[in-house]
Design an enzyme around this catalytic site. Structure first.
Site, PDB file in Angstrom:
ATOM      1  N   ARG A   1      45.020  30.614  37.064  1.00  0.00           N
ATOM      2  CA  ARG A   1      44.056  29.512  37.131  1.00  0.00           C
ATOM      3  C   ARG A   1      44.017  28.878  35.749  1.00  0.00           C
ATOM      4  NH1 ARG A   1      41.396  30.464  41.991  1.00  0.00           N
ATOM      5  NH2 ARG A   1      41.058  32.651  42.530  1.00  0.00           N
TER       6      ARG A   1
ATOM      7  N   ARG B   1      43.679  31.405  45.149  1.00  0.00           N
ATOM      8  CA  ARG B   1      42.833  30.824  46.193  1.00  0.00           C
ATOM      9  C   ARG B   1      41.932  29.711  45.665  1.00  0.00           C
ATOM     10  NH1 ARG B   1      40.391  35.358  48.592  1.00  0.00           N
ATOM     11  NH2 ARG B   1      42.114  35.463  50.067  1.00  0.00           N
TER      12      ARG B   1
ATOM     13  N   HIS C   1      49.363  37.909  39.145  1.00  0.00           N
ATOM     14  CA  HIS C   1      47.993  37.892  38.643  1.00  0.00           C
ATOM     15  C   HIS C   1      47.925  38.311  37.181  1.00  0.00           C
ATOM     16  CE1 HIS C   1      43.657  39.324  38.639  1.00  0.00           C
ATOM     17  NE2 HIS C   1      43.545  38.120  39.171  1.00  0.00           N
TER      18      HIS C   1
ATOM     19  N   TYR D   1      32.887  33.722  31.151  1.00  0.00           N
ATOM     20  CA  TYR D   1      33.400  35.027  31.572  1.00  0.00           C
ATOM     21  C   TYR D   1      33.625  35.889  30.331  1.00  0.00           C
ATOM     22  CZ  TYR D   1      34.697  33.247  36.264  1.00  0.00           C
ATOM     23  OH  TYR D   1      34.697  32.715  37.526  1.00  0.00           O
TER      24      TYR D   1
ATOM     25  N   ARG E   1      31.148  45.432  38.391  1.00  0.00           N
ATOM     26  CA  ARG E   1      30.265  44.288  38.556  1.00  0.00           C
ATOM     27  C   ARG E   1      30.006  43.950  40.012  1.00  0.00           C
ATOM     28  NH1 ARG E   1      33.329  39.745  37.584  1.00  0.00           N
ATOM     29  NH2 ARG E   1      33.224  39.234  39.791  1.00  0.00           N
TER      30      ARG E   1
END
Length: 725
Positions: A389, A419, A449, A482, A578
């Site tokens: 991303r 996604r 990933h 993040y 989390r």
């Protein structure tokens, strides 16, 4: 397109044995219900009085958007299985139908809780001169200004459509909203039903300019308020709005030979996916609901009568109101001191010593600086970069394009299967290819990933490889909210391993003799199980043992069973998970030595950190410490390319273990403890409150500053005994 290589047989564990449904439920929590429990914790932050009011609204909006995505993907998948009569059981022994029944009960409770919080926050906002006007009658004081706006900016783009046998029911896109009117023509009392689709290109709210306050009117209220302009000569009998959520997952077909062409087609099909959720304004009559059911719904749809605001996620527009007094104090990330000490020369700083950067407390700008310097440096000959991303305004893409245009060899692994970022990634891939970047899409079956950047630089008569390994995406926007780690190294072993990972992705050349890292889908699960076995063996030999692990989700049954085995052997295990956690902690004879907590606060905890005692009490320099791009889920171990990097440099080891990990464990202001029955209980700070986000915002990180800063009084010592107490 070439297929992924055949993998070696996967690790066999007790988790693969067949369990009865009762045994499975005793050993595992349901993945979907665990995710809903996480979203409940997010929603609880909307009621947290420690947060400023607009931040409470932000958490409410996030919970709404989260729930939308849950229906688009997870519920849609289960509905599809149910429609196809698939009875495959989840790891906890539930069938799709059983899961859907419990999901409906849990989501109904969430919908109701969201509306209750909205009423409370809306009332509180009014006390601070921010009003959300949802009824036409309430907006009358501003009718003149609203009408001018409606005529100039809304009326030209609205298209009323009659609903009758000669007009097919219009297509409503995913997340689309519409207002339905039942009208009577004044001239002959003829009844007609009309639908007005709210354009998704327009903001949900119209803000009325006012000197002292912010007044917001939703689009559907504007449409109802000026229905006489849309429907002259008609009288409104009743009206109401609805919203649809569609199946938005993209399934890869094995016969897909051209991944780019397939995804371009699949994205278009996704916009017309099966409707999964219909949110209805309770003002709508049963006849309208029946019409909608007949016109657009199938057996797979869930109908929710929303007693309040439809589309709660879109309240994020109000969060943008310029009221710093109602938001978190502004925070400015620091640029890593080590790079400054080398006059901004990233390569010189990394060559001198490995560097760890802790986002968002330290700026993501350092990653961009690394890539920009690589693009501009005449001694850099090659750049290889994974892109999962990258965002819509990506400085990373710009740097890669600049490097290619400067004549460097640039390879970008663009993941099309990220996604909801598929379309954006297709766009970036096109831009990169136009600039001369070698774009690779990886595997059809797996996602790439891993977050790795690799720069090859000519230094004298030799070449040196500089690498960046991240736990988060190359996304400048999410890097501000993040918490992630960026690890920079010029270690030759790490460079050789990174090269093998890229060769695996681009040419399907399976790595041999990796020197530092482990990778999925080859060995991470097996390596983790071996590390856990080593802790069991150390304890049996009378040595200290322990496991600390931080991640986003824990789902993999093989790893969970291995953790149960370690717990039964007496190994103390502390997990910071989390989101989803399928492990059931604190059960006598199974997991009494496992503690699980979840942290939800101002920043989204995203880094993956794993520590194993290795014969000494945690924390210690002897501990085996790893960072990773992977969560402990089957998809990360079996269907994604991931990395697992051991941290060897002593300074970086101390920074991650003694600071970042210990801070997560001792936090008691943003933490929730998972009980053995699946409930989460918010920790009470007591006499020793500690907020890890506030700690890292207010205290200099150790990143890149080593032992000198460790001795400084500016950084409070973090004591794990606080957590144990």
């Amino acid at each position: 397109m070439t297929r992924a290589p055949t993998l070696r047989p996967q690790l066999t564990t007790d988790a693969e044995r067949r369990l009865t449904a009762e045994e499975a439920r005793r050993r595992f929590f349901n993945r979907e219900l665990s995710w809903l429990a996480f979203n409940r914790r997010v929603l609880e932050e909307a009621a947290n009085p420690a947060h400023p009011l607009l931040e409470q609204l932000r958490f409410l909006s996030i919970s709404g958007n989260n729930l939308d995505e849950f229906f688009m993907v997870r519920v849609a998948g289960l509905k599809g299985q149910q429609l196809q009569n698939i009875t495959y059981r989840s790891v906890d022994g539930r069938t799709p139908t059983q899961q859907l029944g419990e999901i409906e009960e849990a989501t109904n409770a969430l919908f109701n809780a969201q509306q209750w919080e909205w009423l409370r926050i809306r009332s509180a906002l009014e006390q601070h001169d921010i009003r959300v006007v949802t009824e036409p009658a309430e907006a009358e004081p501003w009718r003149q200004r609203l009408e001018a706006h409606f005529r100039a900016q809304l009326f030209p783009v609205l298209t009323p459509q009659a609903i009758d046998p000669s007009h097919p029911f219009p297509f409503i896109p995913n997340k689309g909203m519409a207002v339905v009117f039942d009208l009577v023509r004044r001239s002959d009392k003829e009844s007609i039903r009309e639908l007005v689709l709210i354009p998704q290109s327009l903001p949900r709210f119209v803000r009325i300019e006012n000197d002292k306050s912010g007044i917001y009117v939703p689009m559907e209220t504007m449409i109802e308020m000026f229905s006489d302009i849309l429907f002259p000569g008609y009288e409104v009998v009743e009206s109401g709005c609805f919203r649809v959520i569609r199946d938005s997952d993209i399934e890869i077909e094995e016969e897909a030979e051209d991944l780019v062409r397939y995804y371009k087609s699949a994205i278009k099909r996704r916009r017309r996916g099966r409707i999964i959720l219909l949110e209805l304004d309770p003002a709508m009559s049963g006849a309208v609901e029946e019409m909608l059911r007949d016109a657009v719904l199938g057996d797979a749809a869930t109908i929710v009568n929303v007693d309040g605001f439809v589309g709660i996620g879109q309240l994020d527009q109000i969060v943008d109101e310029d009221r710093p007094d109602l938001k978190f104090p502004q925070f400015t990330a620091r640029f890593p001191e080590r790079i400054r000490e080398h006059d901004g020369d990233c390569f010189a700083a990394i060559k001198a010593k490995d560097i760890i950067v802790h986002h968002p407390y330290e700026s993501f700008e350092v990653v961009l600086s690394f890539l920009r310097q690589a693009a501009q440096d005449p001694d850099v000959v090659a750049i290889k970069q994974t892109l999962y991303r990258a965002g819509k305004q990506s400085a990373v893409i710009r740097a890669l394009i600049d490097a290619a245009e400067a004549g460097k060899s640039v390879t970008a692994v663009v993941e099309l299967k990220a996604r909801f970022d598929e379309e954006q990634n297709l766009h970036w891939a096109d831009q990169l290819e136009r600039a001369g970047v070698q774009v690779v899409y990886g595997f059809i079956e797996w996602k790439t990933h891993a977050k790795i950047s690799m720069v090859v630089r000519r230094e004298g008569d030799a070449f040196r490889t500089y690498c960046h390994f991240g736990t988060g995406n190359y996304h400048p926007i999410t890097a501000r909210i993040y918490t992630d780690l960026s690890f920079f190294t010029a270690d030759p072993q790490a460079g050789r391993d990174a090269a093998q990972v890229f060769n695996y992705i681009t040419g399907y050349v399976e790595p041999e003799n990796l020197e530092r890292i482990s990778m999925s889908p080859l060995s991470i699960r097996a390596d983790l199980c071996q590390l856990i076995d080593d802790e069991i063996a150390n304890l049996a030999e009378g040595k200290p043992a322990g496991i600390w692990a931080k991640m986003n989700s824990l789902v993999d049954p093989a790893i969970i069973e291995k953790l149960y085995e370690a717990s039964n052997a007496g190994v103390p295990i502390d997990l910071v998970v989390r989101g989803i956690c399928c492990l059931r902690p604190g059960v006598e004879g199974m997991s009494e030595n496992i503690r699980v907590k979840s942290i939800v606060g101002r920043f989204l905890e995203h880094s993956r950190i794993w520590a194993f005692a290795n014969g000494k009490g945690l924390p210690s320099r002897q501990a085996k410490l790893y960072i990773s791009s992977a969560d402990w889920m089957p998809r990360n171990f079996d269907r994604r390319v991931e990395y697992m990097m051991p941290i060897i440099n002593k300074t970086v080891h101390d920074q991650i273990l003694d600071q970042v990990m210990v801070a997560n464990l001792i936090d008691n202001e943003q933490s929730w403890v998972l009980e053995s029955d699946g409930t989460y209980v918010r920790m009470q700070p007591g006499e020793k409150p500690f907020n890890l986000h506030r700690y890292f915002m207010n205290n200099p990180s150790l990143s890149g500053r080593g032992a000198a800063l460790r001795k400084s009084k500016d950084v409070p010592t973090l004591d794990i005994e606080r957590y144990k107490a």
